[in-house]
Design an enzyme around this catalytic site. Sequence first.
Site, PDB file in Angstrom:
ATOM      1  N   ARG A  88      52.061  32.251  61.113  1.00 48.68           N
ATOM      2  CA  ARG A  88      52.362  33.092  62.161  1.00 48.68           C
ATOM      3  C   ARG A  88      51.637  34.406  62.277  1.00 48.68           C
ATOM      4  O   ARG A  88      51.372  35.095  61.251  1.00 48.68           O
ATOM      5  CB  ARG A  88      53.835  33.278  62.193  1.00 48.68           C
ATOM      6  CG  ARG A  88      54.538  34.334  63.037  1.00 48.68           C
ATOM      7  CD  ARG A  88      55.822  34.654  63.259  1.00 48.68           C
ATOM      8  NE  ARG A  88      56.217  35.844  63.386  1.00 48.68           N
ATOM      9  CZ  ARG A  88      56.030  36.733  64.545  1.00 48.68           C
ATOM     10  NH1 ARG A  88      55.410  36.022  65.563  1.00 48.68           N
ATOM     11  NH2 ARG A  88      56.677  38.065  64.670  1.00 48.68           N
ATOM     12  N   GLY A  90      51.547  37.586  64.222  1.00 47.15           N
ATOM     13  CA  GLY A  90      52.542  38.402  65.128  1.00 47.15           C
ATOM     14  C   GLY A  90      52.417  39.868  65.055  1.00 47.15           C
ATOM     15  O   GLY A  90      51.735  40.351  64.385  1.00 47.15           O
ATOM     16  N   THR A  91      53.492  40.454  65.639  1.00 48.55           N
ATOM     17  CA  THR A  91      53.569  42.063  65.641  1.00 48.55           C
ATOM     18  C   THR A  91      55.041  42.157  64.788  1.00 48.55           C
ATOM     19  O   THR A  91      55.789  41.447  65.060  1.00 48.55           O
ATOM     20  CB  THR A  91      53.427  42.659  66.756  1.00 48.55           C
ATOM     21  OG1 THR A  91      54.469  42.323  67.695  1.00 48.55           O
ATOM     22  CG2 THR A  91      52.286  42.705  67.399  1.00 48.55           C
ATOM     23  N   MET A 180      60.992  38.692  64.622  1.00 48.92           N
ATOM     24  CA  MET A 180      62.180  37.782  65.177  1.00 48.92           C
ATOM     25  C   MET A 180      61.993  36.281  64.947  1.00 48.92           C
ATOM     26  O   MET A 180      62.609  35.480  65.379  1.00 48.92           O
ATOM     27  CB  MET A 180      62.252  38.046  66.700  1.00 48.92           C
ATOM     28  CG  MET A 180      62.633  39.471  66.870  1.00 48.92           C
ATOM     29  SD  MET A 180      63.082  39.839  68.433  1.00 48.92           S
ATOM     30  CE  MET A 180      64.813  39.263  68.808  1.00 48.92           C
ATOM     31  N   SER A 203      53.194  47.183  64.941  1.00 47.67           N
ATOM     32  CA  SER A 203      52.876  47.478  66.298  1.00 47.67           C
ATOM     33  C   SER A 203      53.815  48.879  66.671  1.00 47.67           C
ATOM     34  O   SER A 203      53.521  49.484  67.815  1.00 47.67           O
ATOM     35  CB  SER A 203      53.278  46.485  67.191  1.00 47.67           C
ATOM     36  OG  SER A 203      54.493  46.058  67.094  1.00 47.67           O
ATOM     37  N   ASP A 204      54.776  49.088  66.074  1.00 52.15           N
ATOM     38  CA  ASP A 204      55.809  50.159  66.132  1.00 52.15           C
ATOM     39  C   ASP A 204      56.472  50.592  64.931  1.00 52.15           C
ATOM     40  O   ASP A 204      56.238  49.807  63.973  1.00 52.15           O
ATOM     41  CB  ASP A 204      56.696  50.019  67.174  1.00 52.15           C
ATOM     42  CG  ASP A 204      57.425  48.858  67.199  1.00 52.15           C
ATOM     43  OD1 ASP A 204      56.873  47.731  67.117  1.00 52.15           O
ATOM     44  OD2 ASP A 204      58.690  48.851  66.849  1.00 52.15           O
TER      45      ASP A 204
HETATM   46  N1  HPA Z   1      61.967  44.893  66.692  1.00 53.18           N
HETATM   47  C1  HPA Z   1      61.897  43.290  66.766  1.00 53.18           C
HETATM   48  N2  HPA Z   1      60.801  42.789  66.806  1.00 53.18           N
HETATM   49  C2  HPA Z   1      59.672  43.316  66.852  1.00 53.18           C
HETATM   50  C3  HPA Z   1      59.512  44.687  66.657  1.00 53.18           C
HETATM   51  C4  HPA Z   1      60.931  45.517  66.715  1.00 53.18           C
HETATM   52  O1  HPA Z   1      60.823  46.776  66.763  1.00 53.18           O
HETATM   53  N3  HPA Z   1      58.368  45.270  66.873  1.00 53.18           N
HETATM   54  C5  HPA Z   1      57.544  43.992  66.821  1.00 53.18           C
HETATM   55  N4  HPA Z   1      58.501  42.927  67.021  1.00 53.18           N
END
Ligand code: HPA
Length: 239
Positions: A88, A90-91, A180, A203-204
Amino acid sequence: MGTPHNEAAAGAFAKTVLMPGDPLRAKFIAETFLEDAKLVNNVRGIQGYTGTYHGTPVSVMASGMGVPSIGIYSHELFHFYDVDNIIRVGTAGGISPKLKLRDVVMAQGACTNSNYAHQFGLPGTFAPIADFTLLETAVAVARRMGVEPPVGNLFSSDVFYNKAGNTLDWGKMGVLAIEMETAALYCNAAEAGKRALTICTISDSLVTGEELPPAERQTSFTQMMSIALETAVEMAKKG
Ligand code: HPA
């Protein structure tokens, strides 16, 4: 051949499949990184492609968002398409204050608030973990590129908009970041006797509230993709 969610022919997928969440990301990866990429699935717009990377067959297919979605697609790839490895790509949102935006994190394990593993009927709580060979291969590939990736636990959440507001509590147990999908992917790999690994770009940050602007995600995304693709090549060599 075909499943309710996948119209690809038998043998259409390579032994290693990279799975971003977003179907447009799958298309972008196929067009940018693979040679001779062919569309093999487009049911519900979940685009899947197979091509080669430096001569090694590699596939890329979207997982969609969340545990149920990756649960379906990874199950079918492992059980009906003879796929050996799913990576996977992803972010994730940072939970650990040690993580910076753009860090490329490897998920050694995945905590979850999902009940996904209940289906296996075990007399306790299953701990979803990465395949060790995939993980150590990806870490070695990253180091070869001069990157020392943070490796540890992720939290795979069933909710993005968490009304309880307690996600950062996972940080007390050393959990690095929230996404997730990984817990379901790791459960499916374990059940199928196959291999899975999640690599995520931060990513955050849930700690600082910072967010990567979409345009700025490219650099870390490219680094994560290079690690995943080189890992696919190394896994092909291992046979
Ligand atoms: N929450 C859930 N999934 C994510 C987030 C998040 O803040 N950032 C990237 N995927």
